[in-house]
Design an enzyme around this catalytic site. Sequence first.
Site, PDB file in Angstrom:
ATOM      1  N   GLU A  89       0.598  -1.063   0.014  1.00  0.00           N
ATOM      2  CA  GLU A  89      -0.515   0.271  -0.312  1.00  0.00           C
ATOM      3  C   GLU A  89       1.327   1.039  -0.083  1.00  0.00           C
ATOM      4  O   GLU A  89       0.945   2.174   1.369  1.00  0.00           O
ATOM      5  CB  GLU A  89      -1.029   0.257   1.637  1.00  0.00           C
ATOM      6  CG  GLU A  89      -2.247  -0.788   1.009  1.00  0.00           C
ATOM      7  CD  GLU A  89      -3.424  -1.188   2.364  1.00  0.00           C
ATOM      8  OE1 GLU A  89      -3.162  -0.172   3.144  1.00  0.00           O
ATOM      9  OE2 GLU A  89      -3.896  -1.642   1.960  1.00  0.00           O
TER      10      GLU A  89
ATOM     11  N   GLU B 291      -4.852  -8.715   0.921  1.00  0.00           N
ATOM     12  CA  GLU B 291      -5.611  -8.250   2.406  1.00  0.00           C
ATOM     13  C   GLU B 291      -7.242  -8.208   1.719  1.00  0.00           C
ATOM     14  O   GLU B 291      -7.208  -7.534   0.632  1.00  0.00           O
ATOM     15  CB  GLU B 291      -5.626  -6.713   2.353  1.00  0.00           C
ATOM     16  CG  GLU B 291      -3.760  -7.137   3.597  1.00  0.00           C
ATOM     17  CD  GLU B 291      -3.272  -5.592   3.923  1.00  0.00           C
ATOM     18  OE1 GLU B 291      -4.579  -4.971   4.086  1.00  0.00           O
ATOM     19  OE2 GLU B 291      -2.509  -5.362   4.131  1.00  0.00           O
TER      20      GLU B 291
HETATM   21  C1  FCB Z   1      -4.520  -2.492   5.147  1.00  0.00           C
HETATM   22  C2  FCB Z   1      -3.104  -2.627   5.498  1.00  0.00           C
HETATM   23  C3  FCB Z   1      -2.915  -3.449   7.311  1.00  0.00           C
HETATM   24  C4  FCB Z   1      -4.069  -3.291   7.874  1.00  0.00           C
HETATM   25  C5  FCB Z   1      -4.917  -3.558   7.223  1.00  0.00           C
HETATM   26  C6  FCB Z   1      -6.230  -3.225   8.309  1.00  0.00           C
HETATM   27  O1  FCB Z   1      -4.216  -1.000   5.041  1.00  0.00           O
HETATM   28  O2  FCB Z   1      -1.800  -2.945   4.791  1.00  0.00           O
HETATM   29  O3  FCB Z   1      -1.873  -3.785   8.531  1.00  0.00           O
HETATM   30  O4  FCB Z   1      -3.456  -2.664   8.893  1.00  0.00           O
HETATM   31  O5  FCB Z   1      -5.580  -1.953   5.984  1.00  0.00           O
END
Ligand code: FCB
Length: 464
Positions: A163, A344
């Site tokens: 990110e 994620e």
């Molecule tokens: C994302 C991050 C991760 C975590 C999630 C909830 O943006 O990459 O580290 O904080 O959110």
Amino acid sequence: MPAADSFLWGVSTSSFQIEGASHLDGRGDSIWDSYCRQQGRIKNGDTGDVACDHYHRYPEDIALMRDIGVGAYRFSISWPRVLPRGRGAANQAGLDFYDGLVDALLAAGIEPWACLYHWDLPQALQDLGGWQNRDIAGWFADYAALLARRLGDRVKRFATFNEPCVFTLFGYGLGWNAPGIADRGALHQAIHHVNLSHGRAIDVLRQSVANASLGAIHNRQPCYPATTREEDVAATWRFAPYWNDAFPYPQHFAHYPLELAEAIEPYIKPGDMAQIARPVDWFGLNHYSPHYIRADVNLIGAGFGAPPVEVRRTAIGWPIVPDAFRDTLLDIHHRFRLPIYVLENGTAADDKLDEAGRVQDPARIAYLDAYTRAMQEAIRAGADVKGYFVWSLLDNFEWTSGYSQRFGLVHVDFATQKRTLKASAHWYADLIRTARTSRIAADRAERDTMTERAGAAAATAVSD
Ligand code: FCB
């Protein structure tokens, strides 16, 4: 559900959020250690000093992954653990930790996915300007080379950054995350130097890791105006290129989104764009929800607003819109034409142990169920999604929220470090098992059809 043998089901974590042991075995400070020490930055004054103590408990955590049945584990390397000053002498104890982790994963039949950077920059490099200093591209490439040499015989999947839009915008533009800078020039410099570092690291990994499979991990999601007011609509146009395009566009198309091009131009040197746009093997996606944007007084004139009332929300107020996930996957497919790994997706919930020592988390199960179904729709519509990783394996240090937000499939009692599989972990284990079984059934049906066809063809040939 897609095939288990070709489709990868996994879980993700990051170094600072789980490892702890922040002053042990020669690890240097990261910008998050420093940020945690600043009063009022982190909820309840929490720190990453102990976190989930994964540094010592990783064998137990790998056993939990086995219980769930995941095929892959995405973790990140702590740059200051392996290079306490960010460059120069390596810390053998730090490298040994990742060696041990990788060996244990492989022994458990779990594929290691290593991300080089999940926000914990060595403080020693921040003292030299951090991502604002163009030299960081060389430091990052050297760091990548060290890991390629040490782990590249066993780790094939490497991601450069997690990110980049979040840690540059929040860390250098809006001052909400470490290192807490809010400056227009700093933001644009950081964006460009992160992109350059990505390209340099891709070269290093490609040259030194046999059969490497490389990519970056982007947070991408639809950005909608929170209201129909003209200023919120305009704010959305300003916000979206920073969020969605500032990294994927240069990395895949060798140019910045038009809205940002002029601001970043002063930092671009001849040859940079070609250096950034090195071919990668997949597109890594982190996705939770769409954004609803409103006008705000900060240097990009945009911030987060509330979703429309009819949109349901998670425990931390993030909108639940599975269709936006499906649309994002299809959009990435059409735009970038690469295999996609969802690295994620998940939700926070207010999880508590019940009297029987169990954790019932129906809201997380409902969220994951809806989102994996949306993914399946995208796959049916043509998106080449090859894997899905839940954020996160463990409840952990959730940045400025400290330990107040629980994202894990596994409950962690932070006082005792006791781990408990939540109901959602059992649900995920079932999903993975069912996907595997249905794939075996599908393969068998395909084989039977082929055998029948072959038999029919043979019979026709005989009667001819
Ligand atoms: C994302 C991050 C991760 C975590 C999630 C909830 O943006 O990459 O580290 O904080 O959110």
